[in-house]
Design a protein around this motif. Structure first.
Motif, PDB file in Angstrom:
ATOM      1  N   LYS A  72      -9.453 -11.071 -16.207  1.00 60.12           N
ATOM      2  CA  LYS A  72     -10.307 -10.460 -15.597  1.00 60.12           C
ATOM      3  C   LYS A  72      -9.810  -8.764 -15.250  1.00 60.12           C
ATOM      4  O   LYS A  72      -8.543  -8.612 -15.285  1.00 60.12           O
ATOM      5  N   LYS A  73     -10.763  -8.047 -14.893  1.00 59.92           N
ATOM      6  CA  LYS A  73     -10.472  -6.478 -14.621  1.00 59.92           C
ATOM      7  C   LYS A  73     -10.979  -6.288 -13.316  1.00 59.92           C
ATOM      8  O   LYS A  73     -11.762  -5.485 -13.091  1.00 59.92           O
ATOM      9  N   THR A  74      -9.961  -6.609 -12.244  1.00 57.80           N
ATOM     10  CA  THR A  74     -10.458  -6.426 -11.015  1.00 57.80           C
ATOM     11  C   THR A  74      -9.226  -5.719 -10.494  1.00 57.80           C
ATOM     12  O   THR A  74      -8.102  -5.404 -10.954  1.00 57.80           O
ATOM     13  N   ARG A  75      -9.580  -5.234  -9.157  1.00 56.64           N
ATOM     14  CA  ARG A  75      -8.419  -4.194  -8.489  1.00 56.64           C
ATOM     15  C   ARG A  75      -7.330  -5.232  -8.167  1.00 56.64           C
ATOM     16  O   ARG A  75      -6.234  -4.563  -7.847  1.00 56.64           O
ATOM     17  N   ILE A  76      -7.623  -6.384  -7.737  1.00 64.90           N
ATOM     18  CA  ILE A  76      -6.480  -7.322  -7.301  1.00 64.90           C
ATOM     19  C   ILE A  76      -5.231  -7.305  -8.302  1.00 64.90           C
ATOM     20  O   ILE A  76      -4.001  -7.360  -7.990  1.00 64.90           O
ATOM     21  N   PHE A  77      -5.683  -7.072  -9.598  1.00 64.42           N
ATOM     22  CA  PHE A  77      -4.635  -7.330 -10.630  1.00 64.42           C
ATOM     23  C   PHE A  77      -3.618  -6.064 -10.345  1.00 64.42           C
ATOM     24  O   PHE A  77      -2.412  -6.165 -10.556  1.00 64.42           O
ATOM     25  N   PHE A  78      -4.126  -5.012 -10.183  1.00 65.03           N
ATOM     26  CA  PHE A  78      -3.422  -3.808 -10.029  1.00 65.03           C
ATOM     27  C   PHE A  78      -2.600  -3.726  -8.678  1.00 65.03           C
ATOM     28  O   PHE A  78      -1.570  -3.125  -8.707  1.00 65.03           O
ATOM     29  N   LEU A  82       1.646  -3.561  -8.517  1.00 67.71           N
ATOM     30  CA  LEU A  82       1.965  -2.866  -7.522  1.00 67.71           C
ATOM     31  C   LEU A  82       3.188  -3.484  -6.680  1.00 67.71           C
ATOM     32  O   LEU A  82       4.051  -3.094  -6.370  1.00 67.71           O
ATOM     33  N   SER A  83       2.763  -4.659  -6.084  1.00 67.94           N
ATOM     34  CA  SER A  83       3.555  -5.353  -5.169  1.00 67.94           C
ATOM     35  C   SER A  83       4.692  -5.941  -6.088  1.00 67.94           C
ATOM     36  O   SER A  83       5.898  -6.096  -5.559  1.00 67.94           O
ATOM     37  N   LEU A 112      12.376   0.260 -14.444  1.00 67.61           N
ATOM     38  CA  LEU A 112      11.230  -0.655 -14.686  1.00 67.61           C
ATOM     39  C   LEU A 112      10.304  -0.817 -13.336  1.00 67.61           C
ATOM     40  O   LEU A 112       9.062  -0.732 -13.455  1.00 67.61           O
ATOM     41  N   SER A 113      10.745  -0.806 -12.248  1.00 69.06           N
ATOM     42  CA  SER A 113      10.327  -0.875 -11.186  1.00 69.06           C
ATOM     43  C   SER A 113       9.345   0.394 -10.950  1.00 69.06           C
ATOM     44  O   SER A 113       8.211   0.261 -10.288  1.00 69.06           O
ATOM     45  N   PHE A 114       9.902   1.768 -11.100  1.00 70.31           N
ATOM     46  CA  PHE A 114       9.045   2.805 -11.039  1.00 70.31           C
ATOM     47  C   PHE A 114       7.804   2.978 -12.026  1.00 70.31           C
ATOM     48  O   PHE A 114       6.747   3.337 -11.639  1.00 70.31           O
ATOM     49  N   ILE A 115       7.883   2.311 -13.236  1.00 63.20           N
ATOM     50  CA  ILE A 115       6.925   2.354 -14.169  1.00 63.20           C
ATOM     51  C   ILE A 115       6.034   1.274 -13.707  1.00 63.20           C
ATOM     52  O   ILE A 115       4.645   1.485 -13.715  1.00 63.20           O
ATOM     53  N   GLN A 116       6.405  -0.010 -13.174  1.00 65.36           N
ATOM     54  CA  GLN A 116       5.560  -0.958 -12.690  1.00 65.36           C
ATOM     55  C   GLN A 116       4.694  -0.256 -11.785  1.00 65.36           C
ATOM     56  O   GLN A 116       3.382  -0.577 -11.470  1.00 65.36           O
ATOM     57  N   MET A 117       5.360   0.307 -10.370  1.00 67.94           N
ATOM     58  CA  MET A 117       4.653   0.721  -9.624  1.00 67.94           C
ATOM     59  C   MET A 117       3.695   1.854  -9.820  1.00 67.94           C
ATOM     60  O   MET A 117       2.617   1.784  -9.280  1.00 67.94           O
ATOM     61  N   ALA A 118       4.037   2.887 -10.810  1.00 72.04           N
ATOM     62  CA  ALA A 118       3.269   3.838 -11.195  1.00 72.04           C
ATOM     63  C   ALA A 118       2.025   3.438 -11.840  1.00 72.04           C
ATOM     64  O   ALA A 118       0.806   3.899 -11.618  1.00 72.04           O
ATOM     65  N   LEU A 119       2.034   2.535 -12.671  1.00 69.66           N
ATOM     66  CA  LEU A 119       1.024   1.956 -13.400  1.00 69.66           C
ATOM     67  C   LEU A 119       0.150   1.115 -12.207  1.00 69.66           C
ATOM     68  O   LEU A 119      -1.160   1.158 -12.368  1.00 69.66           O
ATOM     69  N   GLY A 120       0.547   0.533 -11.444  1.00 71.17           N
ATOM     70  CA  GLY A 120      -0.234  -0.249 -10.487  1.00 71.17           C
ATOM     71  C   GLY A 120      -0.959   0.622  -9.565  1.00 71.17           C
ATOM     72  O   GLY A 120      -2.060   0.525  -9.241  1.00 71.17           O
ATOM     73  N   LEU A 121      -0.183   1.618  -9.084  1.00 70.54           N
ATOM     74  CA  LEU A 121      -0.763   2.548  -8.323  1.00 70.54           C
ATOM     75  C   LEU A 121      -2.075   3.538  -9.062  1.00 70.54           C
ATOM     76  O   LEU A 121      -2.994   3.780  -8.238  1.00 70.54           O
ATOM     77  N   TYR A 122      -1.565   3.926 -10.208  1.00 64.96           N
ATOM     78  CA  TYR A 122      -2.645   4.437 -11.012  1.00 64.96           C
ATOM     79  C   TYR A 122      -3.936   3.679 -11.121  1.00 64.96           C
ATOM     80  O   TYR A 122      -5.018   4.081 -11.044  1.00 64.96           O
ATOM     81  N   GLY A 123      -3.763   2.360 -11.501  1.00 61.58           N
ATOM     82  CA  GLY A 123      -4.799   1.165 -11.793  1.00 61.58           C
ATOM     83  C   GLY A 123      -5.540   1.269 -10.324  1.00 61.58           C
ATOM     84  O   GLY A 123      -6.655   1.278 -10.478  1.00 61.58           O
ATOM     85  N   VAL A 124      -4.997   1.180  -9.222  1.00 62.52           N
ATOM     86  CA  VAL A 124      -5.663   0.994  -8.011  1.00 62.52           C
ATOM     87  C   VAL A 124      -6.430   2.252  -7.569  1.00 62.52           C
ATOM     88  O   VAL A 124      -7.674   2.050  -7.244  1.00 62.52           O
ATOM     89  N   LEU A 125      -6.038   3.463  -7.727  1.00 61.44           N
ATOM     90  CA  LEU A 125      -6.519   4.476  -7.487  1.00 61.44           C
ATOM     91  C   LEU A 125      -7.627   4.770  -8.530  1.00 61.44           C
ATOM     92  O   LEU A 125      -8.739   5.289  -8.118  1.00 61.44           O
ATOM     93  N   LYS A 126      -7.407   4.570  -9.722  1.00 61.76           N
ATOM     94  CA  LYS A 126      -8.472   4.903 -10.867  1.00 61.76           C
ATOM     95  C   LYS A 126      -9.699   4.023 -10.680  1.00 61.76           C
ATOM     96  O   LYS A 126     -10.855   4.081 -10.800  1.00 61.76           O
ATOM     97  N   LYS A 127      -9.299   2.531 -10.205  1.00 62.22           N
ATOM     98  CA  LYS A 127     -10.398   1.678 -10.115  1.00 62.22           C
ATOM     99  C   LYS A 127     -11.244   1.854  -8.708  1.00 62.22           C
ATOM    100  O   LYS A 127     -12.294   1.695  -8.790  1.00 62.22           O
ATOM    101  N   HIS A 128     -10.514   2.208  -7.776  1.00 59.93           N
ATOM    102  CA  HIS A 128     -11.313   2.529  -6.584  1.00 59.93           C
ATOM    103  C   HIS A 128     -11.993   3.964  -6.714  1.00 59.93           C
ATOM    104  O   HIS A 128     -13.116   3.830  -6.442  1.00 59.93           O
TER     105      HIS A 128
END
Length: 141
Positions: A72-78, A82-83, A112-128
């Motif tokens: 699925k391509k939803t915001r919940i994934f990002f 991020l979590s 690794l945590s910074f990469i994961q947080m950055a990808l999650g934050l970018y995805g949340v903001l981009k999807k939003h």
């Protein structure tokens, strides 16, 4: 495309967590003796308990998030991504806070945590942003 990239990263994180956990379970090599100065200070008293925590939280957590991202391509994934990044950051910071010492593997976990947080934050903001642009286009029609 972003969703599949982040899902692949989560899959790699999951495989890494299982690899590390499985290598810690036999209590061999560098994982023979749990550091005595950690007993009573850290929430774990053996390498096996730490391995189980890593495999359950980060192995299964990242695997479930990866599968969800591939399906699925939803915001919940990002948000889940991020979590997990925030949880990895906090887990890596715990020994520094409790013991007052830096250990070399923690640098890798922070990275690794910074990469994961950055990808999650970018995805949340981009999807939003994409979602709000779609709403504006619907209103203008």
């Amino acid at each position: 495309m972003l969703t599949k990239l982040v899902a692949a990263f989560n899959l790699a994180m999951s495989l890494g967590a299982f690899f590390m956990g499985i290598s810690m379970l036999p209590v061999m090599g560098v994982f023979v003796e749990f550091p005595p100065e950690w007993v009573g200070v850290m929430p774990f008293t053996s390498w096996s308990a730490l391995a189980m925590y890593g495999m359950i939280i980060f192995g299964i957590g990242n695997a479930v998030t990866a599968v969800y991202g591939f399906m699925k391509k939803t915001r919940i994934f990002f948000v889940a991504n991020l979590s997990l990044g925030i949880l990895l950051f906090l887990s890596a910071a715990l020994p520094i806070v409790l013991l007052g010492d830096w250990y070399l593997p923690l640098v890798f976990f922070f990275f690794l945590s910074f990469i994961q947080m950055a990808l999650g934050l970018y995805g949340v903001l981009k999807k939003h942003k994409t979602g709000s642009q779609n709403r504006k286009e619907l209103l203008n029609q």
